[in-house]
Design an enzyme around this catalytic site. Structure first.
Site, PDB file in Angstrom:
ATOM      1  N   ASP A  39       0.848  -1.192   0.000  1.00 23.46           N
ATOM      2  CA  ASP A  39       0.000   0.000   0.000  1.00 23.46           C
ATOM      3  C   ASP A  39       0.885   1.244   0.000  1.00 23.46           C
ATOM      4  OD1 ASP A  39      -3.218   0.528   0.945  1.00 23.46           O
ATOM      5  OD2 ASP A  39      -1.813   2.211   1.109  1.00 23.46           O
ATOM      6  N   ILE A  40       0.494   2.247  -0.769  1.00 24.22           N
ATOM      7  CA  ILE A  40       1.297   3.468  -0.900  1.00 24.22           C
ATOM      8  C   ILE A  40       1.278   4.293   0.397  1.00 24.22           C
ATOM      9  CG2 ILE A  40      -0.498   5.071  -1.756  1.00 24.22           C
ATOM     10  CD1 ILE A  40       1.540   5.838  -3.976  1.00 24.22           C
ATOM     11  N   ASN A  97     -12.965  -3.375   2.071  1.00 24.26           N
ATOM     12  CA  ASN A  97     -14.073  -2.424   2.057  1.00 24.26           C
ATOM     13  C   ASN A  97     -14.877  -2.631   0.784  1.00 24.26           C
ATOM     14  OD1 ASN A  97     -13.459  -0.997   4.495  1.00 24.26           O
ATOM     15  ND2 ASN A  97     -11.720  -0.068   3.432  1.00 24.26           N
ATOM     16  N   GLU A 105     -12.458   3.319  -1.516  1.00 27.17           N
ATOM     17  CA  GLU A 105     -12.030   4.460  -2.346  1.00 27.17           C
ATOM     18  C   GLU A 105     -11.640   4.041  -3.759  1.00 27.17           C
ATOM     19  OE1 GLU A 105     -11.803   7.689  -1.608  1.00 27.17           O
ATOM     20  OE2 GLU A 105     -12.029   7.770   0.567  1.00 27.17           O
ATOM     21  N   VAL A 106     -11.073   2.838  -3.908  1.00 28.68           N
ATOM     22  CA  VAL A 106     -10.607   2.404  -5.231  1.00 28.68           C
ATOM     23  C   VAL A 106     -11.579   1.349  -5.756  1.00 28.68           C
ATOM     24  CG1 VAL A 106      -8.720   1.387  -6.548  1.00 28.68           C
ATOM     25  CG2 VAL A 106      -8.205   2.908  -4.625  1.00 28.68           C
ATOM     26  N   HIS A 110     -10.048  -5.114  -3.581  1.00 33.58           N
ATOM     27  CA  HIS A 110      -8.754  -5.312  -2.923  1.00 33.58           C
ATOM     28  C   HIS A 110      -8.978  -5.772  -1.502  1.00 33.58           C
ATOM     29  CE1 HIS A 110      -9.976  -1.092  -2.750  1.00 33.58           C
ATOM     30  NE2 HIS A 110      -9.437  -1.013  -1.546  1.00 33.58           N
ATOM     31  N   HIS A 112      -6.949  -5.808   2.078  1.00 32.66           N
ATOM     32  CA  HIS A 112      -5.803  -5.285   2.827  1.00 32.66           C
ATOM     33  C   HIS A 112      -5.294  -6.398   3.743  1.00 32.66           C
ATOM     34  CE1 HIS A 112      -6.852  -0.878   2.215  1.00 32.66           C
ATOM     35  NE2 HIS A 112      -8.039  -1.424   2.008  1.00 32.66           N
TER      36      HIS A 112
HETATM   37  P1  5GP Z   1      -9.879   1.402   0.327  1.00 32.91           P
HETATM   38  O1  5GP Z   1     -10.119   2.626   1.158  1.00 32.91           O
HETATM   39  O2  5GP Z   1     -10.508   1.517  -1.045  1.00 32.91           O
HETATM   40  O3  5GP Z   1     -10.227   0.135   1.044  1.00 32.91           O
HETATM   41  O4  5GP Z   1      -8.307   1.321   0.150  1.00 32.91           O
HETATM   42  C1  5GP Z   1      -7.594   1.863  -0.926  1.00 32.91           C
HETATM   43  C2  5GP Z   1      -6.128   1.753  -0.588  1.00 32.91           C
HETATM   44  O5  5GP Z   1      -5.399   1.973  -1.776  1.00 32.91           O
HETATM   45  C3  5GP Z   1      -5.635   2.791   0.435  1.00 32.91           C
HETATM   46  O6  5GP Z   1      -5.081   2.122   1.562  1.00 32.91           O
HETATM   47  C4  5GP Z   1      -4.598   3.601  -0.348  1.00 32.91           C
HETATM   48  O7  5GP Z   1      -3.495   4.005   0.435  1.00 32.91           O
HETATM   49  C5  5GP Z   1      -4.209   2.646  -1.460  1.00 32.91           C
HETATM   50  N1  5GP Z   1      -3.764   3.299  -2.682  1.00 32.91           N
HETATM   51  C6  5GP Z   1      -4.393   4.311  -3.348  1.00 32.91           C
HETATM   52  N2  5GP Z   1      -3.721   4.641  -4.451  1.00 32.91           N
HETATM   53  C7  5GP Z   1      -2.639   3.825  -4.501  1.00 32.91           C
HETATM   54  C8  5GP Z   1      -1.565   3.695  -5.434  1.00 32.91           C
HETATM   55  O8  5GP Z   1      -1.456   4.393  -6.434  1.00 32.91           O
HETATM   56  N3  5GP Z   1      -0.640   2.720  -5.155  1.00 32.91           N
HETATM   57  C9  5GP Z   1      -0.722   1.920  -4.062  1.00 32.91           C
HETATM   58  N4  5GP Z   1       0.240   1.029  -3.892  1.00 32.91           N
HETATM   59  N5  5GP Z   1      -1.734   2.015  -3.166  1.00 32.91           N
HETATM   60  C10 5GP Z   1      -2.675   2.965  -3.382  1.00 32.91           C
END
Ligand code: 5GP
Length: 125
Positions: A39-40, A97, A105-106, A110, A112
């Site tokens: 994760d970034i 999520n 968010e994405v 995914h 985690h």
């Molecule tokens: P969500 O909130 O959708 O469950 O998690 C999205 C995750 O994607 C977040 O933890 C965020 O830090 C990670 N993320 C967003 N953009 C990028 C990216 O460009 N590269 C990587 N490696 N992780 C990302």
């Protein structure tokens, strides 16, 4: 802005772009149907994201549409990531999520994998 778990798949989402090699990521492991990368913005010493290669928006979408082979590969990859990173040694958490209320968010499924330290309560109250 959280996404709708029922929305159509967006080919331009950030993880689709990582899968196509358009933007870099730090790979942890790859398999036929899945990719795992750091994760970034890590929220624990170990914070890895595991994604299917196929175009699935959310857990809901994936479990409704993916093949048994994709699902088996994905679940095994999550377990293998925990072992490869050492997260399994003292315990870890997996989280996915799905949709607006979860804060997803994405718009590409995914999971985690968090580990490497005590992780606190399951949810903030
Ligand atoms: P969500 O909130 O959708 O469950 O998690 C999205 C995750 O994607 C977040 O933890 C965020 O830090 C990670 N993320 C967003 N953009 C990028 C990216 O460009 N590269 C990587 N490696 N992780 C990302």
């Amino acid at each position: 802005m959280p996404i709708d778990a029922k929305q159509p798949y967006d080919e331009q989402n950030i993880f689709a772009r990582i899968l196509r090699g358009e933007i870099p990521s730090k790979t942890v492991m790859e398999s036929e149907h899945s990719l795992a990368f750091h994760d970034i913005n890590p929220l624990a010493p170990i914070h890895v994201l595991v994604i299917p290669r196929g175009p699935y928006v959310s857990w809901d979408d994936f479990t409704a549409k993916a093949s048994d082979a994709e699902i088996a590969d994905f679940v095994r990859t999550v377990g293998e990531v925990a072992r490869q990173t050492g997260a399994d040694a003292q315990g870890y958490r997996i989280l996915s999520n799905s949709g607006k209320r979860s804060g997803q968010e994405v718009a590409h499924l995914h999971v985690h994998v968090f580990g490497g330290a005590p992780l606190g309560p399951m949810l903030a109250r």
